[in-house]
Design an enzyme around this catalytic site. Structure first.
Site, mmCIF file in Angstrom:
data_model
loop_
_atom_site.group_PDB
_atom_site.id
_atom_site.type_symbol
_atom_site.label_atom_id
_atom_site.label_comp_id
_atom_site.label_asym_id
_atom_site.label_seq_id
_atom_site.Cartn_x
_atom_site.Cartn_y
_atom_site.Cartn_z
ATOM 1 C CE LYS A 76 36.915 39.742 34.123
ATOM 2 N NZ LYS A 76 36.559 38.952 35.331
ATOM 3 C CB SER A 150 39.577 36.873 36.051
ATOM 4 O OG SER A 150 38.201 37.186 36.226
ATOM 5 C CB SER A 174 37.116 37.545 39.212
ATOM 6 O OG SER A 174 37.666 36.270 38.974
#
Length: 610
Positions: A76, A150, A174
């Site tokens: 990420k 997210s 997330s």
């Protein structure tokens, strides 16, 4: 993808390498898969293929001592990878780190290969996966749906079979919501278990790096590699990666009281949740309805007061000078923090503390919880019409978890009646990651669902992964109220006790139901060989220090002696003083305390919806 290339779970890839396959072949397959999927929203920065091939060559021939040898993974883009820009999905914020984040360094040391940096809700703020200035990742199962955030890019990359696993982060869900919406596993570890050095914070006191994988076994293998204390991270904790693999005979599983479940009109998701609960019962576990109003109140606190201010504090210098660089929704959330005072923050802390006290006995009353991962699937059109409300609803069962210092794992449970993925999340107190992961593994296997969007079948069962290090554990035999799912079992788990196995005593024991004990308890006494019967017991493991603390707290008339087991082994365990047997009922013929208790009170069941 080349038909000779295996599925991308760790066991299949390692079998491929063991049988002469090369890491270069897998790298080529990764980039072929990226081209075939053709989703420009997944990666913000993709590694150069020639660079990855050079890294693969450095690995040499298969090395089984490296648990992630030749395993491709994605990161990420709020986590640093040396030489790749970190943007947090905000181009004006971008910088080029010289060092890997601690967790990336550990993964590379274990033999894993970084493929690229993935898209996200900007600054990890959101559960929808569309709050990014870059192209939006497509939900791997149905492109009309939001991918979930997210950590949207990491989840989609995993679900599409581009990588074996991916790193996300999880403050409010997330690491769980995008897993549930893309039919993969999302392990949200105990806060502090994985280092956040080299991670752009959202709420630094609550953040944790999360793990996306196609299977629970793979997620646990990665957790084993990365669950290491980091002196450089002031929020790092020593949380051992233990307890995975041993199947408990029965667990008390808390579920939200039926009247308090929230699906916002999604009857299909509700039905899928109750199907998952039925599977848990078929696996032998006991469901316990838990009042959930206080948990929802905790969830609501996350976007109030102190924790919104904490998000603002993480990027305050940047926000104050370049506010217009942020996504409009992100800018609105962060900007609201400017109106908050220190008094507002403390009011939130006090409210959380009061709610923690309220829910503590509820959490202690069960072994772990099973909740829906998300209350519904939302389309991109839904989100365009209601961008804030739908995001908030996605956090119904996730926002409270880190505030209450719980670990969790989202796991696929099958396919809904409309063909969309079904998922639940298992939650437990901090440090019980292995317990939650074990049950998740069993639930995933029972579902038979294929992996992500790949069409790959689940791989055969692998031997339990053990990565525990340190002092030798001591066996303790329990026979009554300390059995799993029984009222005093928490005295073992609170000391870090780990279930080892179900067992039977030799035929030299008799079992009695003691009078006047609260909670009800049995007493076991030793008699001559074949003068008693085999009694069902459980063997647990404790560290020497925990064993000492546990034994010191045992009240009369209980005592600890040596218990002979039917397999010829022995271990320390519970016996009772003879005086306590006056007036006690002999229940030896039931074969164990659990069987005796079930005759007295049939197990509670939760009715299905509708």
């Amino acid at each position: 993808m080349n038909s000779t290339v295996p599925a991308f779970d760790i066991a299949s890839l390692h079998d491929f390498y063991r049988n002469g396959g090369s890491v270069a072949e897998i790298v080529e397959a990764v980039f072929a898969r990226i081209a075939a999927v053709n989703d420009p929203g997944i990666f913000i920065h993709l590694a150069d293929k020639d660079f990855v091939l050079a890294e693969a060559e450095k690995l040499g021939s298969f090395d089984p001592s490296r648990p992630l040898f030749g395993i491709p993974f994605a990161v990420k883009d709020n986590i640093d990878v040396a030489g790749m820009p970190t943007t947090a999905a905000c181009p004006d914020y971008a910088y080029l780190p010289e060092q890997d984040a601690t967790i990336v360094r550990l993964l590379r040391k274990a033999g894993a290969l970084v493929i690229g940096k993935t898209n996200l809700d900007q600054f990890a703020t959101g559960l929808v996966g569309v709050r990014s200035p870059y192209p939006i990742p497509k939900n791997a199962i149905d492109p009309k749906l939001v991918p979930g955030g997210s950590s949207s890019g990491s989840a989609v990359a995993t679900a599409q079979g581009i990588v074996t696993f991916a790193l996300g982060t999880d403050t409010a869900g997330s690491g769980r919501i995008p897993a549930g919406l893309n039919n993969i596993v999302g392990l949200k570890p105990s806060v502090g278990a994985l280092s956040t050095t080299g991670v752009i914070p959202a709420c630094r006191t609550l953040d944790c790096v999360s793990l996306f994988a196609l299977t629970v076994d793979d997620a646990w293998t990665v957790f084993c590699v990365t669950a290491q204390y980091d002196e450089a991270d002031v929020y790092s904790k020593i949380i051992a990666a233990t307890g995975f693999g041993a199947v408990l005979p029965v667990l008390a599983i808390g579920v939200p009281a039926k009247a308090e479940l929230q699906f916002f009109g999604d009857a299909v998701m509700e039905a899928a949740y109750f199907d998952a609960l039925s599977t848990l019962e078929k696996l032998g576990h006991r469901l316990v309805e838990i009042p959930f109003a206080a948990f929802y109140k905790v969830a609501n606190l996350l976007y109030e007061g102190g924790w919104v201010a904490e998000r603002y504090a993480a990027i305050k210098p940047f926000f104050d000078t370049k506010e217009q660089s942020l996504h409009p929704v992100t800018r609105k959330i962060y900007g609201a923090a400017r109106t908050l005072s220190a008094a507002d923050a403390f009011s939130g802390f006090y409210a959380l503390q009061a709610l923690k006290k309220e829910v503590a006995p509820l959490i202690a009353s069960v072994d772990l919880f099973c909740v829906p991962t998300a209350p519904s699937h939302y389309t991109l059109a839904d989100l365009e019409a209601e961008p804030i409300r739908e995001n908030s609803r996605l956090g119904t069962y996730t926002n409270f978890v880190n505030l209450l210092d719980m670990c969790g794992i989202a796991v696929p449970t099958g396919t809904r009646s409309d063909g969309l993925p079904a998922s639940v999340t298992l939650l437990a107190l901090s440090g019980r990651d292995g317990l939650a992961a074990t049950l998740a593994r069993d639930l995933h296997r029972a579902s038979g669902v294929r992996l992500g969007a790949t069409g790959w079948s689940q791989p055969p069962s692998a031997p339990p992964t053990s990565c525990a290090q340190g002092e030798e554990l001591i066996d303790i035999v329990v026979v009554g109220a300390h059995l799993s799912g029984m009222p005093l079992n928490h005295q073992l788990t609170d000391l870090g006790g780990k279930f080892s196995r179900l067992a039977q005593t030799s035929t030299a024991y008799r079992l009695y139901s003691l009078t006047g004990s609260v909670p009800p308890k049995p007493g076991m006494t030793r008699v001559g060989e074949d003068e008693g019967s085999e009694i069902e017991v459980e063997v647990w493991k404790l560290t020497p220090a925990a064993f000492g603390a546990f034994v010191a707290a045992i009240p009369a008339p209980m005592s600890i002696g040596t218990i002979m087991l039917s397999d010829g082994t022995s271990a320390k365990g519970f016996l009772v003083e003879p005086l306590a047997l006056v007036g006690a009922a002999d229940i030896t013929n039931y074969g164990g305390w659990r069987a005796y208790q079930s005759r007295l009170s049939p197990p509670h069941r939760v009715d299905k919806a509708g």
